[in-house]
Write an enzyme that holds these catalytic residues in place. Structure first.
Site, mmCIF file in Angstrom:
data_model
loop_
_atom_site.group_PDB
_atom_site.id
_atom_site.type_symbol
_atom_site.label_atom_id
_atom_site.label_comp_id
_atom_site.label_asym_id
_atom_site.label_seq_id
_atom_site.Cartn_x
_atom_site.Cartn_y
_atom_site.Cartn_z
ATOM 1 N N GLN A 81 0.821 -1.208 0.000
ATOM 2 C CA GLN A 81 0.000 0.000 0.000
ATOM 3 C C GLN A 81 0.862 1.269 0.000
ATOM 4 O O GLN A 81 2.047 1.227 0.330
ATOM 5 C CB GLN A 81 -0.877 0.019 1.261
ATOM 6 C CG GLN A 81 -1.923 -1.064 1.318
ATOM 7 C CD GLN A 81 -2.780 -0.927 2.566
ATOM 8 O OE1 GLN A 81 -2.755 -1.798 3.424
ATOM 9 N NE2 GLN A 81 -3.528 0.159 2.680
ATOM 10 N N HIS A 82 0.219 2.371 -0.334
ATOM 11 C CA HIS A 82 0.689 3.750 -0.081
ATOM 12 C C HIS A 82 1.811 4.284 -0.967
ATOM 13 O O HIS A 82 2.008 5.490 -1.008
ATOM 14 C CB HIS A 82 1.164 3.933 1.376
ATOM 15 C CG HIS A 82 0.266 3.374 2.416
ATOM 16 N ND1 HIS A 82 -1.037 3.791 2.551
ATOM 17 C CD2 HIS A 82 0.466 2.418 3.365
ATOM 18 C CE1 HIS A 82 -1.591 3.120 3.565
ATOM 19 N NE2 HIS A 82 -0.708 2.275 4.056
ATOM 20 N N ASP A 239 -2.307 -4.811 -0.399
ATOM 21 C CA ASP A 239 -2.009 -6.197 0.013
ATOM 22 C C ASP A 239 -2.809 -6.660 1.226
ATOM 23 O O ASP A 239 -3.208 -7.831 1.300
ATOM 24 C CB ASP A 239 -0.498 -6.429 0.200
ATOM 25 C CG ASP A 239 0.183 -5.438 1.121
ATOM 26 O OD1 ASP A 239 -0.497 -4.560 1.681
ATOM 27 O OD2 ASP A 239 1.413 -5.549 1.282
HETATM 28 O O1 5SP Z 1 1.715 0.204 4.952
HETATM 29 C C1 5SP Z 1 1.173 -0.868 5.093
HETATM 30 C C2 5SP Z 1 -0.223 -0.964 5.559
HETATM 31 O O2 5SP Z 1 -0.804 0.268 5.844
HETATM 32 C C3 5SP Z 1 1.955 -2.120 4.791
HETATM 33 O O3 5SP Z 1 1.298 -3.270 5.256
HETATM 34 C C4 5SP Z 1 2.276 -2.194 3.317
HETATM 35 O O4 5SP Z 1 1.094 -2.513 2.589
HETATM 36 C C5 5SP Z 1 3.427 -3.132 3.023
HETATM 37 O O5 5SP Z 1 3.114 -4.464 3.131
HETATM 38 P P1 5SP Z 1 4.123 -5.706 3.147
HETATM 39 O O6 5SP Z 1 5.071 -5.563 2.031
HETATM 40 O O7 5SP Z 1 4.772 -5.756 4.477
HETATM 41 O O8 5SP Z 1 3.204 -6.889 2.944
#
Ligand code: 5SP
Ligand code: ADP
Length: 481
Positions: A81-82, A239
């Site tokens: 995300q983000h 994700d």
């Molecule tokens: O910033 C967040 C949720 O807000 C994280 O969960 C990212 O989405 C990264 O995910 P992973 O690579 O650790 O699965």
């Protein structure tokens, strides 16, 4: 031809460390082929990745799936995300993407909160009080530090939008991932023009937010993709929202995900708005909500401590009275973006295994502190926690979560729940089914349950005490990395 019972779909997880692709039989949920290729993330002050590397990793992961990918009737991409992806007029990245765990935009986050009505107003407006993970703060950082990059930007994407766009040639996103940008209003489910105006981002640069279940398009004709002409493309999502789909999650069940990030979340039918900022009020990929808390330091931080100690990640020893706050990347939960790792209580007889256990405890403590906050009041708090992500494979992680939560823990056998969620979404556009119902039909959450034990209140109180007593140190702007 594969021996699958039903049509095949492809689910992709492009997360922080790698891209994984699964080819899944829609009839049974069986994974008939899989592939994975790594990404690199910059070290030092920021956290950046080249979006072109994600594309190469996706093609490599699909290539590893062999002929099965060619037979797929639909594909969906879920992603970290983000991340702020800035593209020029030709669709090429203007610069590397600024990732969710890049904390350089902490000052911009603080200013945005103040300038637009304070934490409560932000929580009610967008679901979340923006910290440096939220995309809008990254755009504000870029505008301040690299105005030339902002001027060169013709479109703005999140990681999953970027890859979906390369598959289809179209600019689309979904409500789940859009809800983590800070420029999507959770009340109206539309882009927030006032926030966008405030940071000087033209809404025309943003992708269209598609409806859950909508067919985004078809895979464009291309020699470098193993898909047949007409392969459908589903919306994709962030994700965590994808893993919720992949588990067929119903309201009231809490998930703990242990990957590069640690997350704790649940599905809710009520729109969240936590003014403390601990819980992000994300949308899910269906039409409900996904209150979630996230840490920046999870598997990588604990693995780093094990490496520093020169021992295996499973070589933990009990009986620790040491506290180790593994905030190697700063921290998001608790909100301490400038913090660094902190060790307290070291004695002559402290062993390396106890130090490692303390790192696990510090990482899990942050997540469990938010557990009750992501659950609705009527949730069943005796139900097992679902433990997923790469770390869920580790015994030390499983036992630490069990001991510090006092709750039963269920570890699904399915390894790649984000990619499975994306596959369920792809199945949904093909058959018209609800993706969460598809995942339940696939029985993806099936796995052993570790019994509940007594909660280690002493450890929780000790860690909370150190965080509180060390507040001035943890809040201080670190002596630069
Ligand atoms: O910033 C967040 C949720 O807000 C994280 O969960 C990212 O989405 C990264 O995910 P992973 O690579 O650790 O699965
Ligand atoms: N058997 C295991 N025990 C403990 N941790 C593991 C195990 N296998 C993988 N991991 C951890 O899982 C992490 C990757 O998890 P994953 O959920 O795939 O991350 P991401 O989605 O953020 O890229 C690695 O950092 C690694 O430390």
């Amino acid at each position: 031809m594969s021996a699958a019972e039903g049509p095949l779909v492809v689910g992709v997880d492009t997360s922080t460390q790698s891209t994984k692709a699964l080819v899944v039989d829609v009839a049974t949920g069986e994974v008939v082929a899989s592939g994975q290729a790594p990404h690199t993330v910059s070290s030092g002050a920021g956290r950046e990745s080249d979006p072109l590397q994600w594309w190469d990793a996706l093609r490599e992961a699909l290539h590893q799936c062999g002929d099965a990918a060619r037979e797929a009737a639909a594909v969906s991409v879920a992603g970290q995300q983000h991340g702020l992806v800035t593209l020029d007029a030709q669709g090429a990245p203007v610069r590397p993407a600024l990732l969710w765990n890049d904390v350089r935009s902490a000052p911009q986050a603080g200013r945005l909160v103040e300038e637009l009505g304070g934490p409560k107003a932000w929580a009610e407006r967008t679901g979340s009080v923006p910290g440096p993970s939220i995309t809008v703060t990254k755009w504000a950082w870029l505008a301040e530090h690299e105005p030339e990059s902002v001027r060169a930007t013709a479109s703005v994407r999140l990681p999953h939008d970027y890859l979906t766009g390369l598959l289809t040639g179209l600019g689309t996103t979904d409500r789940g991932d859009a809800s983590g940008t800070g420029w999507w209003a959770s009340g109206t489910e539309a882009y927030d023009e006032e926030v966008l105006g405030h940071v000087g981002l033209d809404p025309a640069l943003l992708p269209r937010v598609v409806r859950p279940g909508e067919v985004v398009g078809t895979v464009r004709d291309s020699d470098d993709l193993p898909f047949a002409k007409g392969t459908l493309v589903a919306p994709g999502t962030g994700d965590n929202a994808a893993a919720a789909l992949g588990l067929g999650l119903r309201p009231g069940t809490a998930v703990l995900s242990l990957g590069t990030s640690g997350t704790v979340y649940a599905v809710s039918t009520r729109r969240p708005a936590d003014p403390t900022g601990t819980v992000a009020g994300f949308a899910d990929a269906r039409g409900d909500w996904l209150p979630l808390a996230c840490t920046l330091n999870c598997t990588l931080a604990v693995d780093r401590v094990a490496a520093l100690l020169g021992i295996d990640r499973e070589a933990v020893e009990p009986g620790t009275s040491v506290t180790l706050l593994p905030y190697l990347d700063g921290e998001r939960t608790p909100a301490l973006p400038h913090a660094s790792g902190l060790l307290h209580g070291l004695r002559h007889d402290t062993t390396r295994g106890q130090l490692l256990q303390a790192a696990y405890d510090g990482a899990v403590h942050s997540l469990l502190g938010a557990l009750d906050l992501v659950l609705d009041e009527d949730a069943d708090r005796s139900a097992p926690l679902l433990l997923i992500g790469g770390g869920a494979r580790g015994k030390a992680w499983q036992e630490t979560v069990r001991r510090l939560s006092g709750r039963a823990v269920q570890v699904p056998e399915a390894k790649e729940l984000v990619a499975l969620g994306a596959a369920a979404q792809a199945a949904g556009v093909l058959t018209g089914e609800d993706p969460a119902a598809v995942a339940r039909r696939w029985n993806t959450a099936r796995g052993p349950i570790l019994d509940a034990g007594e909660r280690d209140e002493a450890a929780l109180a000790r860690i909370a005490g150190v965080i509180s007593d060390a507040a001035p140190l943890l809040e201080r702007e670190a002596d630069q990395r």
